[in-house]
Scaffold this active site. Sequence first.
Site, PDB file in Angstrom:
ATOM      1  N   ASN A   9      19.367 -53.801 -19.684  1.00  0.00           N
ATOM      2  CA  ASN A   9      18.566 -55.075 -20.184  1.00  0.00           C
ATOM      3  C   ASN A   9      19.272 -56.000 -18.965  1.00  0.00           C
ATOM      4  O   ASN A   9      20.531 -56.180 -19.234  1.00  0.00           O
ATOM      5  CB  ASN A   9      18.986 -55.267 -21.448  1.00  0.00           C
ATOM      6  CG  ASN A   9      18.633 -56.769 -21.916  1.00  0.00           C
ATOM      7  OD1 ASN A   9      17.860 -57.499 -21.329  1.00  0.00           O
ATOM      8  ND2 ASN A   9      19.222 -57.332 -23.052  1.00  0.00           N
ATOM      9  N   LYS A  11      18.668 -59.328 -18.627  1.00  0.00           N
ATOM     10  CA  LYS A  11      18.990 -60.681 -19.419  1.00  0.00           C
ATOM     11  C   LYS A  11      18.492 -61.572 -18.367  1.00  0.00           C
ATOM     12  O   LYS A  11      17.847 -61.269 -17.289  1.00  0.00           O
ATOM     13  CB  LYS A  11      20.516 -60.655 -19.815  1.00  0.00           C
ATOM     14  CG  LYS A  11      20.765 -59.639 -20.980  1.00  0.00           C
ATOM     15  CD  LYS A  11      21.962 -59.889 -21.532  1.00  0.00           C
ATOM     16  CE  LYS A  11      22.368 -58.799 -22.371  1.00  0.00           C
ATOM     17  NZ  LYS A  11      23.317 -59.013 -23.104  1.00  0.00           N
ATOM     18  N   HIS A  96      16.367 -58.570 -29.825  1.00  0.00           N
ATOM     19  CA  HIS A  96      17.775 -58.767 -29.293  1.00  0.00           C
ATOM     20  C   HIS A  96      18.558 -59.912 -30.083  1.00  0.00           C
ATOM     21  O   HIS A  96      18.059 -60.735 -30.398  1.00  0.00           O
ATOM     22  CB  HIS A  96      17.700 -58.955 -27.663  1.00  0.00           C
ATOM     23  CG  HIS A  96      19.037 -58.738 -27.153  1.00  0.00           C
ATOM     24  ND1 HIS A  96      20.064 -59.752 -27.075  1.00  0.00           N
ATOM     25  CD2 HIS A  96      19.469 -57.593 -26.756  1.00  0.00           C
ATOM     26  CE1 HIS A  96      21.230 -58.958 -26.548  1.00  0.00           C
ATOM     27  NE2 HIS A  96      20.952 -57.892 -26.318  1.00  0.00           N
ATOM     28  N   GLU A  98      20.201 -61.839 -29.144  1.00  0.00           N
ATOM     29  CA  GLU A  98      20.427 -63.402 -28.413  1.00  0.00           C
ATOM     30  C   GLU A  98      19.195 -63.903 -28.565  1.00  0.00           C
ATOM     31  O   GLU A  98      18.963 -65.310 -28.867  1.00  0.00           O
ATOM     32  CB  GLU A  98      20.688 -63.119 -27.027  1.00  0.00           C
ATOM     33  CG  GLU A  98      21.884 -62.721 -26.426  1.00  0.00           C
ATOM     34  CD  GLU A  98      22.400 -62.015 -25.077  1.00  0.00           C
ATOM     35  OE1 GLU A  98      23.156 -61.349 -25.059  1.00  0.00           O
ATOM     36  OE2 GLU A  98      21.162 -61.732 -24.564  1.00  0.00           O
ATOM     37  N   GLU A 168      23.215 -52.626 -31.730  1.00  0.00           N
ATOM     38  CA  GLU A 168      24.021 -53.350 -31.026  1.00  0.00           C
ATOM     39  C   GLU A 168      24.988 -54.185 -31.936  1.00  0.00           C
ATOM     40  O   GLU A 168      24.468 -55.185 -32.532  1.00  0.00           O
ATOM     41  CB  GLU A 168      23.489 -54.233 -30.104  1.00  0.00           C
ATOM     42  CG  GLU A 168      22.238 -53.715 -29.109  1.00  0.00           C
ATOM     43  CD  GLU A 168      22.130 -54.387 -28.010  1.00  0.00           C
ATOM     44  OE1 GLU A 168      22.299 -54.129 -26.656  1.00  0.00           O
ATOM     45  OE2 GLU A 168      21.320 -55.567 -28.082  1.00  0.00           O
ATOM     46  N   GLY A 174      29.209 -57.941 -24.397  1.00  0.00           N
ATOM     47  CA  GLY A 174      29.731 -58.884 -23.295  1.00  0.00           C
ATOM     48  C   GLY A 174      31.067 -59.380 -23.735  1.00  0.00           C
ATOM     49  O   GLY A 174      31.400 -60.010 -23.169  1.00  0.00           O
ATOM     50  N   SER A 214      28.710 -53.400 -24.830  1.00  0.00           N
ATOM     51  CA  SER A 214      29.827 -52.903 -23.643  1.00  0.00           C
ATOM     52  C   SER A 214      30.167 -51.323 -23.418  1.00  0.00           C
ATOM     53  O   SER A 214      31.158 -50.931 -23.583  1.00  0.00           O
ATOM     54  CB  SER A 214      31.257 -53.427 -24.325  1.00  0.00           C
ATOM     55  OG  SER A 214      30.844 -55.011 -24.485  1.00  0.00           O
TER      56      SER A 214
END
Length: 252
Positions: A9, A11, A96, A98, A168, A174, A214
Amino acid sequence: MRKKIVAGNWKMNMNLQEGINLAKELNESLTAEKPNCGVVICTPFIHLASIAQFLNQDVVCLGAENCADKEKGAFTGEVSAEMVKSTGAQYVIIGHSERREYYNETPEILKEKVLLALKNDLKVIFCIGETLEEREANKQNEVVRAELEGSVFNLSEEDFRKIVIAYEPIWAIGTGKTATSDQAEEIHAYIRSIIAEKYGNSVADDTTILYGGSCKPSNAPELFAKPDIDGGLIGGASLKAADFMGIIDAWK
């Protein structure tokens, strides 16, 4: 045997030229040495059509990072599932964390996106996962169950079989924190059990569940060795060919 997948991904990273260069490098490496798993790269919308032209999708599949929850019309700046499909992409990431957090995507919006993606013959990588606060309150199981029930458990068995689940833990995206392989396995097994409750054991056994959070070449072998972890949805480490290839090689 359910499919093993390593998906990248990207991003909001890399301009078009940089993206093309990375995709070419991956395409060459993976064509020269066939991977032991499915590989997908999910790129920004503007990269899709250019990258599709030279990607050997028998080796590296192309995907988008999102699509709209509307079919078409006066929605300035949005990109529909049909548009994504028309570029040559085969996959789309939906839900996702985000998107949920920064763009307020609700279960209802995500449900629409999933339906439109499937209608346009895209395979969906559907993301679920809990925050640190929820994990510390030991609520991770109810969070992932609610996310599945809210957006994908409405699907027929035939359609649900086109969904890849990506678990996730939001607290590990991250941040450099990773769930231990035992923590990851425990929740992957739980996710598989609720899919079995809903659709039966055969569907649950066939559902690919990826770990995202991660994941890197150093910890991928340990994560991928777990029985219910079928690969990874990779963020930062998918932006460098060597790192991404290192994770793919964990399946060897």
